[in-house]
Enzyme design. Structure first.
Site, short mmCIF file in Angstrom:
data_model
loop_
_atom_site.label_atom_id
_atom_site.label_comp_id
_atom_site.label_asym_id
_atom_site.label_seq_id
_atom_site.Cartn_x
_atom_site.Cartn_y
_atom_site.Cartn_z
N CYS A 197 -44.22 -79.48 14.72
CA CYS A 197 -43.96 -78.67 13.99
C CYS A 197 -43.95 -78.92 12.13
O CYS A 197 -43.52 -78.11 11.47
CB CYS A 197 -43.21 -77.70 14.18
SG CYS A 197 -43.31 -76.90 15.76
N LYS A 239 -34.54 -70.12 17.25
CA LYS A 239 -35.61 -70.41 18.19
C LYS A 239 -35.09 -71.39 19.21
O LYS A 239 -34.69 -72.53 18.67
CB LYS A 239 -36.82 -70.77 17.53
CG LYS A 239 -38.07 -71.07 18.41
CD LYS A 239 -39.11 -71.55 17.41
CE LYS A 239 -40.32 -71.89 18.17
NZ LYS A 239 -41.49 -72.04 17.57
N LYS A 266 -35.62 -65.81 20.01
CA LYS A 266 -36.79 -66.16 20.66
C LYS A 266 -36.49 -67.15 21.80
O LYS A 266 -35.67 -68.32 21.44
CB LYS A 266 -37.92 -66.79 19.94
CG LYS A 266 -39.09 -67.14 20.43
CD LYS A 266 -39.81 -67.59 19.50
CE LYS A 266 -41.32 -68.27 19.83
NZ LYS A 266 -41.92 -69.15 19.17
N TYR A 269 -46.57 -59.92 24.47
CA TYR A 269 -48.04 -59.63 24.76
C TYR A 269 -48.40 -58.76 25.40
O TYR A 269 -49.54 -58.33 25.68
CB TYR A 269 -48.32 -61.26 25.46
CG TYR A 269 -48.22 -62.41 24.68
CD1 TYR A 269 -49.09 -62.91 23.55
CD2 TYR A 269 -46.83 -62.96 24.56
CE1 TYR A 269 -48.70 -63.92 22.95
CE2 TYR A 269 -46.51 -64.19 23.88
CZ TYR A 269 -47.47 -64.75 22.77
OH TYR A 269 -47.17 -65.77 22.30
C1 PBG Z 1 -45.04 -72.22 16.84
C2 PBG Z 1 -44.72 -71.19 17.87
C3 PBG Z 1 -44.45 -71.43 19.11
C4 PBG Z 1 -44.30 -69.95 19.57
C5 PBG Z 1 -44.70 -69.11 18.56
N1 PBG Z 1 -44.86 -69.96 17.38
C6 PBG Z 1 -44.50 -72.60 20.02
C7 PBG Z 1 -43.83 -73.53 20.17
O1 PBG Z 1 -42.54 -73.74 19.50
O2 PBG Z 1 -44.04 -74.66 21.00
C8 PBG Z 1 -44.01 -69.65 21.09
C9 PBG Z 1 -44.37 -68.28 21.37
C10 PBG Z 1 -44.71 -68.20 22.91
O3 PBG Z 1 -44.55 -68.88 23.85
O4 PBG Z 1 -45.26 -66.95 23.22
N2 PBG Z 1 -44.01 -73.12 16.60
#
Ligand code: PBG
Length: 322
Positions: free
Chosen positions: A126, A191, A244, A309
């Site tokens: 990222c 997150k 999240k 989703y």
């Molecule tokens: C990007 C990002 C991710 C998700 C949303 N933005 C993935 C990650 O951190 O690997 C995950 C969303 C999902 O699993 O639906 N960094």
């Protein structure tokens, strides 16, 4: 005499005393966008979810609007990736073109963009790699430019999901410097480094090629740290904060709702979607009931907004219910 069953004795009584109700206004639908024309690529681990090119995406957004949707979260998958994720800040990059196309066709549709480098970098991390690790300060400089470029294209809300420190401050500063005073920052403040993102990385081609994301995403065992992260992001200029994943983290949603005064957003992630889809495909569960129960639980925990989703499907079911 207290008899709890009194208030449960008929459908309309249950309806009358229900504490939490899902509304058609609660939902945000994620969309994946690729370069090219006339594309609609299925994502194997997420049945029903596609990677659209801009032309087919417009049709998908139109359908979502007809179902009652009014907000989408957009992820761009560039044709070219490199070490620095250069396409992320290209004026004519996939997400910038997408945002312009949606705003042209549906000016009032709320456009939220994911601000993160993982689908733009060749290594899938990222941010910018230095000495085998993601360099915080180099990364946030790019994220600031990325957020400005999404806003120039017409995004209403930018959603940084990288988990670098001070990224919200950097994005807020860069937006202000460029005269974008009204761009909303929805921070992925909390997150977790979660296995529930597995199917997303398949959809967004964003799995890290080495290591994992544990040096920037949060440890799933930590709750108090969530409050620290969220408070810091608000101080730095976030208008809304996200938790999240959602279902395994209802305690965190509830904690933030109690302690903060900004809108709390819950992201029911790809793994949550795929688990329901997989079990439903085997007829092991009743999909509609499981889904509405899960979404209600996320809202009951304190989510003001739900990114799912299943949003489009949920909207359809909600409009069939009284
Ligand atoms: C990007 C990002 C991710 C998700 C949303 N933005 C993935 C990650 O951190 O690997 C995950 C969303 C999902 O699993 O639906 N960094």
């Amino acid at each position: 005499m207290t008899r709890f069953r009194r208030l449960r004795s008929s459908p309309n009584l249950r309806r009358l005393v229900q504490e939490t109700r899902l509304s058609k206004d609660d939902f945000v639908q994620p969309f994946f966008v690729v370069e090219g024309k006339n594309k609609r690529e299925a994502v194997p681990s997420m049945p029903g979810i596609y990677r659209y090119s801009i032309d087919t995406l417009l049709k998908a957004v139109e359908r979502y609007r007809k179902a009652g949707g009014y907000a989408g979260l957009f992820f761009g998958l560039p044709a070219k990736k490199d070490l620095k994720g250069s396409e992320a800040v290209n004026k004519n990059g996939v997400i910038q073109k997408t945002v312009r196309a949606i705003k042209k066709e549906f000016p009032d549709f709320l456009v939220i963009t994911d601000v993160c480098l993982c689908s733009y970098t060749s290594h899938g991390h990222c941010g910018i790699i230095k000495n085998n690790s993601v360099d915080n300060d180099e990364t946030i400089a790019v994220l600031g430019r990325m957020a400005v470029s999404h806003t120039e294209a017409g995004a209403d809300i930018v959603a940084p999901s990288d988990m670098m420190d001070f990224r919200v401050r950097r994005i807020r500063d860069d937006l202000e410097k460029n005269g974008f005073l009204n761009t909303v920052i929805l921070s992925y403040a909390v997150k977790y480094a979660s296995a529930f993102y597995g199917p997303f990385r398949d959809a967004a081609h964003s799995a890290p090629h080495f290591g994992d994301r544990k040096s920037y995403q949060m440890n799933p065992a930590n709750a108090r740290e969530a409050l620290k992260e969220a408070k810091k992001d608000i101080e730095e200029g976030a208008d809304m904060v996200m938790v999240k994943p959602a279902l395994a983290y209802l305690d965190i949603i509830s904690l933030l709702k109690k302690e903060l005064t900004v809108p709390v957003v819950a992201y029911s992630v790809s793994g949550e979607y795929s688990m329901i889809e997989a079990a439903a495909a085997k007829n092991w569960i009743n999909k509609k009931d499981i889904l509405l129960e899960s979404l209600t639980a996320i809202k009951r925990a304190g989510a003001d907004i739900i990114i799912s989703y299943h949003s489009e499907e949920a909207l359809k079911w909600l409009s069939q219910n009284p």
